[in-house]
Design an enzyme around this catalytic site. Structure first.
Site, PDB file in Angstrom:
ATOM      1  N   SER A 193       0.836  -1.199   0.000  1.00 41.78           N
ATOM      2  CA  SER A 193       0.000   0.000   0.000  1.00 41.78           C
ATOM      3  C   SER A 193       0.873   1.252   0.000  1.00 41.78           C
ATOM      4  O   SER A 193       1.619   1.477  -0.950  1.00 41.78           O
ATOM      5  CB  SER A 193      -0.954  -0.049   1.192  1.00 41.78           C
ATOM      6  OG  SER A 193      -1.954   0.923   1.089  1.00 41.78           O
ATOM      7  N   ASP A 284     -10.158  -4.081  -4.313  1.00 46.50           N
ATOM      8  CA  ASP A 284      -9.317  -3.054  -3.705  1.00 46.50           C
ATOM      9  C   ASP A 284      -9.448  -1.757  -4.502  1.00 46.50           C
ATOM     10  O   ASP A 284      -9.246  -1.765  -5.723  1.00 46.50           O
ATOM     11  CB  ASP A 284      -7.857  -3.523  -3.718  1.00 46.50           C
ATOM     12  CG  ASP A 284      -6.906  -2.558  -3.019  1.00 46.50           C
ATOM     13  OD1 ASP A 284      -7.318  -1.457  -2.617  1.00 46.50           O
ATOM     14  OD2 ASP A 284      -5.717  -2.922  -2.889  1.00 46.50           O
ATOM     15  N   HIS A 314      -7.844  -5.488  -0.058  1.00 52.75           N
ATOM     16  CA  HIS A 314      -6.679  -4.737   0.395  1.00 52.75           C
ATOM     17  C   HIS A 314      -6.231  -5.199   1.781  1.00 52.75           C
ATOM     18  O   HIS A 314      -7.048  -5.418   2.665  1.00 52.75           O
ATOM     19  CB  HIS A 314      -7.039  -3.244   0.447  1.00 52.75           C
ATOM     20  CG  HIS A 314      -5.878  -2.347   0.712  1.00 52.75           C
ATOM     21  ND1 HIS A 314      -5.092  -1.835  -0.297  1.00 52.75           N
ATOM     22  CD2 HIS A 314      -5.365  -1.858   1.864  1.00 52.75           C
ATOM     23  CE1 HIS A 314      -4.153  -1.062   0.219  1.00 52.75           C
ATOM     24  NE2 HIS A 314      -4.293  -1.066   1.527  1.00 52.75           N
TER      25      HIS A 314
END
Length: 349
Positions: A193, A284, A314
Site C-alpha cells: 500500500s 481493492d 486490500h
C-alpha cells in the site's frame, strides 16, 4: 463507545478468530450469506467472513483522530501475530537516522540477498510491529534478510518526509550490506500500500537501483480517481473515505501530489526501474492504479510480472496467518522474491 474488541481480552479475541476460521466451509457460508460478486470477480469465502467480522466490530482504517487510527491498527494486528515455525533473529538498526529492524532467519548463510521493506498504513498509521509478521514470513519463505524501515509518519511529518526516509534507509542498506551480512549485489525493495508507494519511489529515484521490487497493491497516483475506487470504495476494508483521509494528512498540498516522489506512476522515465513482481487485490480501490503502474513498467521495457489476486481485498499481506487464500497469496509473492533475487543477474561489484 468502545469497540467490543477493546472490552474483550486479546487472547479471547484471538481464540475466537481462530475458531471461526476453523469452521467447515458450509458453516462459514451460512454465516456470511450469498457470495459477493463484482466486476466479474468472486470474493473468497474467508475474505468475506473477515470483512463481516470487521464490520460487526466497527473497525476501519481511518478514524476521527490519528491516535485512534493508530491504536486500531495495532490492536487488529495483535490478533494476527502468528509467526513462521522457523525462528527469526531480530535486532535494531540505525539506518542513518531512520529506525529499522533487521530480520535474519535461523540458518541463513552470510551473503544472502537483502530486502528493504516499508510498511503500509497510508503514510499515517502502522509501524515496525504492525508488519512484523509480514517481514518474518518474507524472510523465512524467500530466504532473505529483511531490513524493515520505520519512516516518519504524517501528519506530524508530511510529504516528503516518508520519501526522504525511505531513500535514506535504502541508501544505508546499499552502503552497509556487508555489515548486515548481506549480498551487496542482491538488494530488493518491497512494501504494501503506502509502503508499496515508497518502494516504487525508491525504484524511481535511487541512484543505485534496487535489484528487484516486490510491490503489494501499491498506491501509485494521488492525482486521479480510477474505476476500482468507485467499485470497491465502500465495504472492502480500505474505503474511499480512508483514502481521502490518508492523502489529506500525508500531502495536504494538492499541487505536490503530482510529484513522482508522491505519484511514481507519473514519472517520465521508468526504463531503469528494477525487475518487478507487482500484486494487486481484486476487491481493492487501489487495484487499477497498481495495474496501471505495471503496464507503464512493461511499456518501458522493464521485466514485470503482474498478479491480480482477484478474490482478495486490500491488506491481505497482514492476514496470512489465517491461512487459506491469504497465505497462498503471500507464499506466491515470497516465491517470486526468492526467484528474482537468487536467479537474477548479479553484476555489481
Amino acid at each position: 463507545m468502545p469497540r467490543l474488541s477493546e472490552m474483550v481480552p486479546p487472547p479471547v479475541t484471538k481464540g475466537l478468530l481462530r475458531a471461526v476460521f476453523g469452521l467447515p466451509g458450509p458453516v462459514k457460508r451460512l454465516i456470511t450469506g450469498a457470495p459477493v460478486r463484482r466486476d466479474g470477480q468472486r470474493l473468497d469465502l474467508d475474505a468475506q467472513l473477515l470483512l463481516l467480522m470487521t464490520r460487526l466490530e466497527g473497525g476501519r482504517l481511518g478514524a476521527p483522530t490519528v491516535e485512534e487510527a493508530r491504536r486500531g491498527l495495532q490492536r487488529g494486528q495483535s490478533y494476527l501475530d502468528r509467526v513462521p515455525a522457523r525462528p527469526v533473529r531480530t535486532r535494531d538498526v540505525d539506518a542513518n537516522g531512520v529506525p529499522a529492524r533487521l530480520y535474519t532467519p535461523k540458518g541463513l548463510p552470510e551473503g544472502s540477498p537483502l530486502l528493504v521493506f516499508y510498511h503500509g498504513g497510508g503514510w499515517v498509521i502502522g509501524d515496525l510491529d504492525t508488519h512484523d509478521t509480514v517481514c518474518r514470513y518474507l524472510a523465512v519463505h524467500a530466504e532473505v534478510r529483511v531490513l524493515s524501515a520505520a519512516y516518519r509518519l504524517a501528519p506530524e511529518h508530511p510529504y516528503p518526509a516518508a520519501t526522504d526516509d525511505a531513500l535514506t534507509a535504502y541508501e544505508y542498506a546499499v552502503a552497509n550490506a556487508g555489515n548486515l551480512d548481506a549480498d551487496p549485489a542482491a538488494i530488493a525493495v518491497s512494501g504494501d500500500s503506502a509502503g508499496g508507494n515508497l518502494a516504487a519511489v525508491v525504484g524511481v529515484l535511487a541512484e543505485r537501483k534496487p535489484d528487484f521490487a516486490l510491490l503489494f497493491y501499491p498506491a501509485t497516483d494521488m492525482t486521479a480517481r480510477r474505476r476500482s475506487r468507485e467499485l470497491f470504495g465502500d465495504g472492502f476494508y480500505l474505503t474511499d473515505d480512508d483514502m481521502t483521509w490518508f492523502s489529506g494528512h500525508y500531502c495536504p498540498d494538492e499541487e505536490r501530489r503530482a510529484d513522482p516522489a508522491a505519484s511514481p506512476l507519473l514519472a517520465e522515465d521508468l526504463t531503469a526501474f528494477p525487475a518487478t513482481y507487482l500484486v494487486t487485490a481484486g476487491f481493492d480501490p487501489l487495484r487499477d492504479e497498481g495495474e496501471a503502474f505495471a503496464r507503464r513498467l512493461e511499456e518501458a521495457g522493464v521485466p514485470v510480472a503482474l498478479r491480480r489476486q482477484d478474490d482478495l481485498f486490500h491488506g491481505f499481506t497482514n492476514m496470512w496467518s489465517l491461512g487459506g487464500r491469504f497465505q497462498e497469496a503471500m507464499s506466491e509473492a515470497a516465491g517470486a522474491l526468492r526467484t528474482g533475487l537468487y536467479a537474477g543477474p548479479r553484476q555489481r561489484s
